[in-house]
Scaffold this active site. Structure first.
Site, PDB file in Angstrom:
ATOM      1  N   ASP A 198      17.131  19.305  14.737  1.00 48.61           N
ATOM      2  CA  ASP A 198      16.757  20.244  15.806  1.00 48.61           C
ATOM      3  C   ASP A 198      15.955  19.606  16.936  1.00 48.61           C
ATOM      4  O   ASP A 198      15.331  18.562  16.780  1.00 48.61           O
ATOM      5  CB  ASP A 198      15.982  21.434  15.228  1.00 48.61           C
ATOM      6  CG  ASP A 198      14.712  21.006  14.492  1.00 48.61           C
ATOM      7  OD1 ASP A 198      14.754  19.996  13.759  1.00 48.61           O
ATOM      8  OD2 ASP A 198      13.664  21.670  14.655  1.00 48.61           O
ATOM      9  N   GLU A 244      13.436  21.854  11.777  1.00 49.86           N
ATOM     10  CA  GLU A 244      12.201  21.253  11.252  1.00 49.86           C
ATOM     11  C   GLU A 244      10.997  21.710  12.059  1.00 49.86           C
ATOM     12  O   GLU A 244       9.938  21.988  11.511  1.00 49.86           O
ATOM     13  CB  GLU A 244      12.306  19.718  11.269  1.00 49.86           C
ATOM     14  CG  GLU A 244      11.152  19.010  10.549  1.00 49.86           C
ATOM     15  CD  GLU A 244       9.849  18.986  11.311  1.00 49.86           C
ATOM     16  OE1 GLU A 244       8.785  19.219  10.695  1.00 49.86           O
ATOM     17  OE2 GLU A 244       9.853  18.754  12.532  1.00 49.86           O
TER      18      GLU A 244
HETATM   19 ZN   LIG Z   1       8.207  17.190  16.114  1.00 44.66          ZN
HETATM   20 ZN   LIG Z   2       9.917  15.382  14.205  1.00 42.75          ZN
END
Ligand SMILES: [Zn+2]
Ligand SMILES: [Zn+2]
Length: 395
Positions: free
Chosen positions: A83, A140
């Site tokens: 991401d 994440e």
């Molecule tokens: Zn980051």
């Molecule tokens: Zn990262």
């Protein structure tokens, strides 16, 4: 075993993949294009199985080794994140983001590429026993995609002995691996405080109770939590990063909102921070005749490296980068990482790979940050070495 020669031959390909991901960044759980390309490449490389749609956009590639084969010789999981961040890119590079307000400012484009490079090599050579799982996770930065993958049965569907993660680190010299046993990243909470008082004319403050003054008292008091409640040798942070209230120089507003973050390693420290943030904010507001609503949302637990796994990861790093370029970190960082959810469910370790080109380098989450393509073959070689060394070929 320095950088694996065959992987060095992929350097131009990996650079092109990485820059393509960089140009097309996608936010949490929306990594549709990235996930499609990852799955296409894993199939093209000849992975035995490619499973998509885990945690919405997550992908797992399965590669069985030649020696020992399926079910024998153990299994390990290698994890990359896919991401991007809601930041407007200012790097000015030719492969800058084509999506306004979204950019790969944390180098997850590079993480995905390094794991793809390793997958290509491992599927081609299969010089190991058992099974390697290539795990590509969404979200994440926000949303805890790692947690969702675990909840959707990642470790039951793909039984493995250990799981590993790697993050590029522009603050350390290019090509240096940083590792440690125990805590490596902190637990993270999101703090939101809404102070509601009574507004008034700025010249007649006695007709209200000023939530700006109250919010200021709260911000100051919150700084006493770590200083006066957490044992001094333990780590903890309470930061208020955002204050919003009022829109005229001569008007006392009715509402002020505060937003911040708390960080810690020990669960009991997290409990102290939560209890004290709530008690101080609501107690101070009440004492001034106002009211504070406090949310303390725990996002990610601390990222803790298991001892044997951290040792195996450091050994593979020494084999690839050389003894001098593998550094044991004296302390963890207060940054957060959702790989912690995987490490809470499965033993493993999380390392950093230095990507720094110089002291002026923008750090991760900076609008001018761009992943350093020079480390692509090194990271991919480390992943491959992890598999070949931990699952050695029998016969
Ligand atoms: Zn980051
Ligand atoms: Zn990262």
């Amino acid at each position: 075993m320095p950088i694996i020669n065959r992987i060095a031959e992929f350097h131009d390909d990996m650079t092109a993949w990485r820059r393509d991901f960089h140009q097309h960044p996608e936010l949490n759980f929306q990594e549709v294009r990235t996930s499609r390309i990852v799955a296409e490449k894993l199939r093209e490389f000849g992975c035995d199985e490619v499973i998509t749609g885990i945690a919405t956009t997550g992908v797992v590639g399965v590669i069985h080794g030649k020696g020992g084969g399926r079910g024998e010789g153990g299994a390990i999981g290698l994890r990359a994140d896919m991401d991007a961040l809601p930041i407007h890119e200012e790097s000015g590079v030719p492969h800058a983001s084509t999506t306004p307000g979204v950019m790969h400012a944390c180098g997850h484009d590079g993480h995905t590429t390094m794991l793809l490079g390793a997958a290509r090599y491992l599927a081609e050579t299969r010089n190991f026993s058992g099974t390697a799982y290539m795990i590509f996770q969404p979200a994440e930065e926000m949303g805890g995609g790692g947690e969702v993958m675990v909840k959707e049965g990642l470790f039951e569907r793909f039984p493995m002995d250990r799981v590993f993660g790697l993050h590029n680190w522009p603050g350390a010299p290019e090509g240096t691996f940083l590792w440690r046993v125990g805590p490596v990243m902190a637990a993270v909470a999101d703090i939101r405080i809404t102070v509601t008082g009574k507004g008034a004319h700025g010249a007649m403050p006695h007709q209200g109770n000023d939530p700006i003054v109250i919010a200021a008292q709260i911000v100051t008091a919150l700084q006493s939590i770590v200083a006066r409640n957490v044992e001094p040798v333990e780590g903890g942070v309470v930061t208020i990063g955002e204050i919003k209230g009022g829109n005229a120089f001569n008007v006392i507003p009715e509402v002020v909102t505060l937003r911040g973050t708390a960080r810690w390693f020990l669960p009991e420290v997290g409990d102290i921070l939560e209890t004290k943030v709530k008690a101080l904010a609501s107690g101070i507001a009440e004492a001034f005749g106002a009211r504070a609503e406090v949310q303390f949302d725990r996002m990610y637990p601390a990222t803790i490296n298991e001892e044997v796994s951290a040792g195996l990861a450091a050994d593979a790093a020494r084999a690839v980068a050389g003894e001098a370029k593998v550094v044991e970190l004296p302390k963890p960082t207060m940054g957060g990482e959702d790989f912690s959810f995987m490490l809470n469910a499965k033993q493993g370790a999380y390392l950093m790979l230095g990507a720094g080109r110089g002291p002026q380098d923008p750090q991760v989450h900076h609008p001018r940050y761009d992943f350093n393509d020079a480390i692509l073959p090194l990271g991919a070689s480390w992943w491959a070495a992890m598999v070949e060394r931990q699952l050695p070929r029998k016969g």
